[in-house]
Design an enzyme around this catalytic site. Structure first.
Site, mmCIF file in Angstrom:
data_model
loop_
_atom_site.group_PDB
_atom_site.id
_atom_site.type_symbol
_atom_site.label_atom_id
_atom_site.label_comp_id
_atom_site.label_asym_id
_atom_site.label_seq_id
_atom_site.Cartn_x
_atom_site.Cartn_y
_atom_site.Cartn_z
ATOM 1 N N ASP A 1 0.975 -4.275 -19.238
ATOM 2 C CA ASP A 1 1.981 -3.203 -19.296
ATOM 3 C C ASP A 1 2.074 -2.567 -20.685
ATOM 4 O O ASP A 1 3.164 -2.319 -21.199
ATOM 5 C CB ASP A 1 3.377 -3.754 -18.905
ATOM 6 C CG ASP A 1 3.363 -4.369 -17.520
ATOM 7 O OD1 ASP A 1 2.663 -3.836 -16.640
ATOM 8 O OD2 ASP A 1 4.069 -5.367 -17.317
ATOM 9 N N LEU B 1 -1.791 -6.816 -8.423
ATOM 10 C CA LEU B 1 -1.167 -7.937 -9.135
ATOM 11 C C LEU B 1 -2.139 -8.817 -9.917
ATOM 12 O O LEU B 1 -1.737 -9.839 -10.455
ATOM 13 C CB LEU B 1 -0.396 -8.819 -8.135
ATOM 14 C CG LEU B 1 0.886 -8.195 -7.579
ATOM 15 C CD1 LEU B 1 1.502 -9.098 -6.516
ATOM 16 C CD2 LEU B 1 1.893 -7.919 -8.693
ATOM 17 N N ASN C 1 -1.574 2.683 -14.024
ATOM 18 C CA ASN C 1 -0.741 1.729 -13.291
ATOM 19 C C ASN C 1 0.660 2.301 -13.172
ATOM 20 O O ASN C 1 1.076 3.092 -14.020
ATOM 21 C CB ASN C 1 -0.674 0.400 -14.051
ATOM 22 C CG ASN C 1 0.182 -0.634 -13.330
ATOM 23 O OD1 ASN C 1 0.064 -0.798 -12.102
ATOM 24 N ND2 ASN C 1 1.048 -1.316 -14.052
ATOM 25 N N HIS D 1 4.551 0.948 -13.047
ATOM 26 C CA HIS D 1 5.351 -0.255 -13.308
ATOM 27 C C HIS D 1 6.809 0.046 -12.935
ATOM 28 O O HIS D 1 7.339 1.096 -13.316
ATOM 29 C CB HIS D 1 5.240 -0.604 -14.804
ATOM 30 C CG HIS D 1 6.024 -1.822 -15.164
ATOM 31 N ND1 HIS D 1 5.603 -3.097 -14.849
ATOM 32 C CD2 HIS D 1 7.226 -1.968 -15.783
ATOM 33 C CE1 HIS D 1 6.504 -3.961 -15.275
ATOM 34 N NE2 HIS D 1 7.500 -3.298 -15.849
ATOM 35 N N ASN E 1 2.500 2.868 -2.401
ATOM 36 C CA ASN E 1 2.150 3.809 -3.472
ATOM 37 C C ASN E 1 0.760 4.404 -3.260
ATOM 38 O O ASN E 1 0.535 5.588 -3.508
ATOM 39 C CB ASN E 1 2.206 3.116 -4.837
ATOM 40 C CG ASN E 1 3.584 3.183 -5.456
ATOM 41 O OD1 ASN E 1 3.996 4.245 -5.934
ATOM 42 N ND2 ASN E 1 4.309 2.078 -5.422
ATOM 43 N N GLU F 1 9.421 6.132 -7.664
ATOM 44 C CA GLU F 1 7.962 5.969 -7.813
ATOM 45 C C GLU F 1 7.211 6.940 -6.912
ATOM 46 O O GLU F 1 6.162 7.473 -7.292
ATOM 47 C CB GLU F 1 7.539 4.537 -7.450
ATOM 48 C CG GLU F 1 8.003 3.488 -8.430
ATOM 49 C CD GLU F 1 7.524 2.087 -8.050
ATOM 50 O OE1 GLU F 1 6.553 1.955 -7.296
ATOM 51 O OE2 GLU F 1 8.143 1.129 -8.508
ATOM 52 N N GLY G 1 0.812 -1.215 0.000
ATOM 53 C CA GLY G 1 0.000 0.000 0.000
ATOM 54 C C GLY G 1 0.847 1.267 0.000
ATOM 55 O O GLY G 1 0.309 2.372 0.101
HETATM 56 C C1 GRF Z 1 5.771 -1.073 -6.918
HETATM 57 O O1 GRF Z 1 7.138 -1.169 -7.196
HETATM 58 C C2 GRF Z 1 4.993 -0.767 -8.182
HETATM 59 O O2 GRF Z 1 5.784 -0.295 -9.221
HETATM 60 C C3 GRF Z 1 4.422 -2.087 -8.567
HETATM 61 O O3 GRF Z 1 4.187 -2.735 -7.360
HETATM 62 C C4 GRF Z 1 5.232 -2.421 -6.459
HETATM 63 C C5 GRF Z 1 4.730 -2.495 -5.024
HETATM 64 O O4 GRF Z 1 3.974 -1.377 -4.681
HETATM 65 N N1 GRF Z 1 3.304 -1.944 -9.443
HETATM 66 P P1 GRF Z 1 3.466 -1.052 -3.198
HETATM 67 O O5 GRF Z 1 4.645 -1.174 -2.260
HETATM 68 O O6 GRF Z 1 2.408 -2.067 -2.845
HETATM 69 O O7 GRF Z 1 2.964 0.332 -3.277
#
Ligand code: GRF
Length: 196
Positions: free
Chosen positions: A149, A91, A106, A108, A15, A178, A13
């Protein structure tokens, strides 16, 4: 009215919380209204609830197909009145119906298209980058379509690969990038996007 965003998570969580914070601090002109987690094991669930967000968990049953699972998740976002969905460490494959085209983003942890596609997530990306011997990696915010992607690139930041880097080193450096990129990319995207 500000566009409303739903955050889809499967992991920490980090991001998603970063986007919530950016919205609340006025750096992104949006209202986070809901989070959807693909597993009850996602560490981000509690953190997002602590931040005051409603979090729904939608696990994919074994006999459910991608389209049905996607309808359930997107249906929750629609019921909450979301204009835009931000995948943040999500995911699961989403089948994107026409009405959601261009409204799902998204992030990536790599450069696209070279280091994306099925199986290219998390550490797999960083291992592939190191195995390829390239001098740069990065992170990419893109629109989500029905290929992994693949959708339109919204913003990208390049991050150097340094001598002696292990996958974990690259992961740490890219994750930091990010945190800066996703809020800025979302803000720019929303300025150009018409909420539905
Ligand atoms: C991140 O590196 C993002 O680029 C990818 O998932 C990873 C984990 O994200 N899509 P988070 O720690 O759950 O925010």
């Amino acid at each position: 009215m500000k566009p409303r965003i739903a955050l889809f998570i499967s992991g920490t969580g980090g991001n998603a919380l970063n986007l919530v914070k950016a919205c609340r601090e006025g750096r992104v002109g949006a209202d986070p209204i809901l989070a959807v987690a693909s597993t009850p094991k996602a560490a981000g669930i509690e953190k997002l609830r602590d931040a005051g967000l409603v979090v729904a968990t939608v696990e994919r049953a074994k006999d459910t197909d991608d389209a049905t699972y996607s309808r359930l998740c997107l249906g929750l976002a629609e019921a909450a009145g979301a204009d835009v969905i931000c995948l943040a460490g999500w995911l699961r494959r989403l089948v994107v119906p026409e009405r959601w085209e261009g409204r799902i983003l998204n992030i990536h942890p790599g450069l696209l298209p070279a280091f994306g596609g099925p199986g290219m997530y998390g550490m797999h990306v960083h291992r592939a980058v190191l195995a390829a011997g390239v001098s740069e990696s990065g992170c990419t915010v893109h629109c989500v379509d029905n290929e992994y992607d693949h959708g339109r690139e919204v913003a990208v930041v390049r991050v150097p690969v340094l001598p002696g880097d292990r996958p974990e080193d690259l992961q740490r450096r890219i994750y930091a990038a990010e945190m800066d990129l996703y809020p800025k990319a979302l803000a720019a995207f929303l300025e150009g996007a018409t909420p539905g």
